[in-house]
Design a protein around this motif. Structure first.
Motif, PDB file in Angstrom:
ATOM      1  N   ASP A   1       2.329   4.530  -2.438  1.00  0.00           N
ATOM      2  CA  ASP A   1       3.533   4.748  -3.249  1.00  0.00           C
ATOM      3  C   ASP A   1       4.774   4.182  -2.598  1.00  0.00           C
ATOM      4  N   ALA A   2       5.429   3.203  -3.279  1.00  0.00           N
ATOM      5  CA  ALA A   2       6.700   2.585  -3.075  1.00  0.00           C
ATOM      6  C   ALA A   2       6.605   1.535  -1.980  1.00  0.00           C
ATOM      7  N   CYS A   3       5.478   1.231  -1.736  1.00  0.00           N
ATOM      8  CA  CYS A   3       5.044  -0.034  -0.755  1.00  0.00           C
ATOM      9  C   CYS A   3       5.580  -1.384  -1.185  1.00  0.00           C
ATOM     10  N   PRO A   4       6.343  -1.878  -0.532  1.00  0.00           N
ATOM     11  CA  PRO A   4       6.806  -3.088  -0.687  1.00  0.00           C
ATOM     12  C   PRO A   4       6.253  -4.385  -0.441  1.00  0.00           C
ATOM     13  N   VAL A   5       5.145  -4.236   0.260  1.00  0.00           N
ATOM     14  CA  VAL A   5       4.266  -5.260   0.885  1.00  0.00           C
ATOM     15  C   VAL A   5       2.756  -5.130   0.646  1.00  0.00           C
ATOM     16  N   LYS A   6       2.613  -4.648  -0.554  1.00  0.00           N
ATOM     17  CA  LYS A   6       1.121  -4.927  -0.873  1.00  0.00           C
ATOM     18  C   LYS A   6       0.460  -6.084  -1.198  1.00  0.00           C
ATOM     19  N   ASP A   7       1.389  -7.113  -1.581  1.00  0.00           N
ATOM     20  CA  ASP A   7       0.661  -8.570  -2.001  1.00  0.00           C
ATOM     21  C   ASP A   7       0.377  -9.061  -0.328  1.00  0.00           C
ATOM     22  N   GLU A   8       1.392  -8.715   0.404  1.00  0.00           N
ATOM     23  CA  GLU A   8       1.359  -9.412   1.949  1.00  0.00           C
ATOM     24  C   GLU A   8       0.153  -8.714   2.535  1.00  0.00           C
ATOM     25  N   VAL A   9      -0.237  -7.647   2.412  1.00  0.00           N
ATOM     26  CA  VAL A   9      -1.357  -6.729   3.096  1.00  0.00           C
ATOM     27  C   VAL A   9      -2.759  -7.443   2.499  1.00  0.00           C
ATOM     28  N   VAL A  10      -2.675  -7.755   1.297  1.00  0.00           N
ATOM     29  CA  VAL A  10      -3.968  -8.319   0.494  1.00  0.00           C
ATOM     30  C   VAL A  10      -4.158  -9.827   1.071  1.00  0.00           C
ATOM     31  N   ARG A  11      -3.011 -10.437   1.216  1.00  0.00           N
ATOM     32  CA  ARG A  11      -3.121 -11.886   1.746  1.00  0.00           C
ATOM     33  C   ARG A  11      -3.688 -11.958   3.240  1.00  0.00           C
ATOM     34  N   VAL A  12      -3.306 -11.004   4.060  1.00  0.00           N
ATOM     35  CA  VAL A  12      -3.665 -11.304   5.344  1.00  0.00           C
ATOM     36  C   VAL A  12      -4.920 -10.546   5.569  1.00  0.00           C
ATOM     37  N   ALA A  13      -5.319  -9.405   4.722  1.00  0.00           N
ATOM     38  CA  ALA A  13      -6.696  -9.078   4.520  1.00  0.00           C
ATOM     39  C   ALA A  13      -7.781  -9.990   4.062  1.00  0.00           C
ATOM     40  N   GLU A  14      -7.533 -10.832   3.345  1.00  0.00           N
ATOM     41  CA  GLU A  14      -8.347 -11.923   2.794  1.00  0.00           C
ATOM     42  C   GLU A  14      -8.619 -12.799   3.830  1.00  0.00           C
ATOM     43  N   ARG A  15      -7.633 -13.150   4.438  1.00  0.00           N
ATOM     44  CA  ARG A  15      -7.791 -14.155   5.468  1.00  0.00           C
ATOM     45  C   ARG A  15      -8.694 -13.644   6.502  1.00  0.00           C
ATOM     46  N   HIS A  16      -8.729 -12.379   6.926  1.00  0.00           N
ATOM     47  CA  HIS A  16      -9.594 -11.827   7.796  1.00  0.00           C
ATOM     48  C   HIS A  16     -10.904 -11.139   7.320  1.00  0.00           C
ATOM     49  N   GLY A  17     -11.069 -11.224   6.221  1.00  0.00           N
ATOM     50  CA  GLY A  17     -12.136 -10.618   5.606  1.00  0.00           C
ATOM     51  C   GLY A  17     -12.300  -9.268   5.663  1.00  0.00           C
ATOM     52  N   LEU A  18     -11.106  -8.478   5.394  1.00  0.00           N
ATOM     53  CA  LEU A  18     -11.232  -7.173   5.700  1.00  0.00           C
ATOM     54  C   LEU A  18     -10.851  -6.380   4.425  1.00  0.00           C
ATOM     55  N   THR A  19     -11.347  -5.061   4.352  1.00  0.00           N
ATOM     56  CA  THR A  19     -11.300  -4.289   3.234  1.00  0.00           C
ATOM     57  C   THR A  19      -9.776  -3.844   3.193  1.00  0.00           C
ATOM     58  N   VAL A  20      -9.199  -3.451   2.109  1.00  0.00           N
ATOM     59  CA  VAL A  20      -7.950  -2.758   1.907  1.00  0.00           C
ATOM     60  C   VAL A  20      -8.109  -1.580   1.047  1.00  0.00           C
ATOM     61  N   THR A  21      -7.394  -0.438   1.475  1.00  0.00           N
ATOM     62  CA  THR A  21      -7.489   0.780   0.451  1.00  0.00           C
ATOM     63  C   THR A  21      -6.273   0.980   0.197  1.00  0.00           C
ATOM     64  N   PHE A  22      -5.790   0.862  -0.972  1.00  0.00           N
ATOM     65  CA  PHE A  22      -4.452   1.463  -1.447  1.00  0.00           C
ATOM     66  C   PHE A  22      -4.730   2.870  -1.947  1.00  0.00           C
ATOM     67  N   VAL A  23      -3.656   3.663  -1.364  1.00  0.00           N
ATOM     68  CA  VAL A  23      -3.823   5.066  -1.545  1.00  0.00           C
ATOM     69  C   VAL A  23      -2.537   5.670  -2.211  1.00  0.00           C
ATOM     70  N   ALA A  24      -2.488   6.308  -3.333  1.00  0.00           N
ATOM     71  CA  ALA A  24      -1.333   6.822  -4.068  1.00  0.00           C
ATOM     72  C   ALA A  24      -1.522   7.914  -4.871  1.00  0.00           C
ATOM     73  N   ASN A  25      -0.349   8.549  -5.637  1.00  0.00           N
ATOM     74  CA  ASN A  25      -0.488   9.181  -6.473  1.00  0.00           C
ATOM     75  C   ASN A  25      -0.644   8.761  -7.961  1.00  0.00           C
ATOM     76  N   GLY A  26      -0.735   7.513  -7.896  1.00  0.00           N
ATOM     77  CA  GLY A  26      -0.597   6.749  -9.344  1.00  0.00           C
ATOM     78  C   GLY A  26      -0.084   5.414  -9.357  1.00  0.00           C
ATOM     79  N   GLY A  27      -0.268   4.804 -10.472  1.00  0.00           N
ATOM     80  CA  GLY A  27       0.637   3.431 -10.748  1.00  0.00           C
ATOM     81  C   GLY A  27       0.114   2.437 -10.080  1.00  0.00           C
ATOM     82  N   LEU A  28      -1.369   2.382  -9.653  1.00  0.00           N
ATOM     83  CA  LEU A  28      -1.553   1.190  -8.921  1.00  0.00           C
ATOM     84  C   LEU A  28      -2.231   0.201  -9.848  1.00  0.00           C
ATOM     85  N   ARG A  29      -2.042  -1.032  -9.310  1.00  0.00           N
ATOM     86  CA  ARG A  29      -2.770  -2.106 -10.493  1.00  0.00           C
ATOM     87  C   ARG A  29      -4.195  -2.213 -10.057  1.00  0.00           C
TER      88      ARG A  29
END
Length: 160
Positions: free
Chosen positions: A9-37
């Motif tokens: 919710d209101a996290c400004p660095v979602k894209d950056e998290v995905v970029r770093v996770a992809e580089r290291h082969g890690l799973t990312v879990t976004f948790v929110a009350n709604g509005g996730l792409r």
């Protein structure tokens, strides 16, 4: 395996998290009350929780294990996660650790009191490109440290 959890919710660095996770082969879990792409990336999970207060926080605390990584600006959530052995970063790259979380909680409480009494206004500083860059570096360092620690804890032949 190390996982990354994001209080989305209101996290400004979602894209950056995905970029770093992809580089290291890690799973990312976004948790929110709604509005996730939705994402087509199989390493990105979206969890939508009920609209109740602290629902996302409670889900993250219940799901993140010691050695995992979490990204949040929520100081009380960070305190709960640090207590459980999770590596926690704020969106500006500031780490919350056992050594720093007590002061972060105290400052949050003081600022809340000052806002409630009208001594200060409730404005947060804007999120800058420098904050984004600092976050990227801090997340990459944290991921490398967490992955290395997890590998050291896994006996030979396991986790393959």
């Amino acid at each position: 395996m190390v996982m990354i959890f994001v209080d989305a919710d209101a996290c400004p660095v979602k894209d950056e998290v995905v970029r770093v996770a992809e580089r290291h082969g890690l799973t990312v879990t976004f948790v929110a009350n709604g509005g996730l792409r939705p994402s087509r990336d199989p390493m990105v999970r979206n969890v939508v929780v009920s609209k109740g207060a602290d629902s996302a926080d409670d889900w993250i605390v219940a799901s993140a294990a010691s050695g995992d990584i979490a990204v949040t600006a929520d100081i009380p959530l960070a305190a709960r996660l640090v207590e459980n052995g999770v590596h926690v970063l704020g969106p500006t790259g500031k780490p919350f650790t056992e050594a720093s979380i007590g002061m972060a909680v105290a400052m949050r409480d003081l600022k809340q009191h000052l806002r409630e009494t009208g001594e200060i206004r409730g404005l947060n500083p804007g999120f800058t490109p420098r904050d984004r860059s600092t976050f990227l570096g801090a997340l990459d360092r944290t991921v490398r440290m967490a992955v290395k620690a997890a590998a050291a804890e896994t006996p030979a032949g396991e986790g393959k």
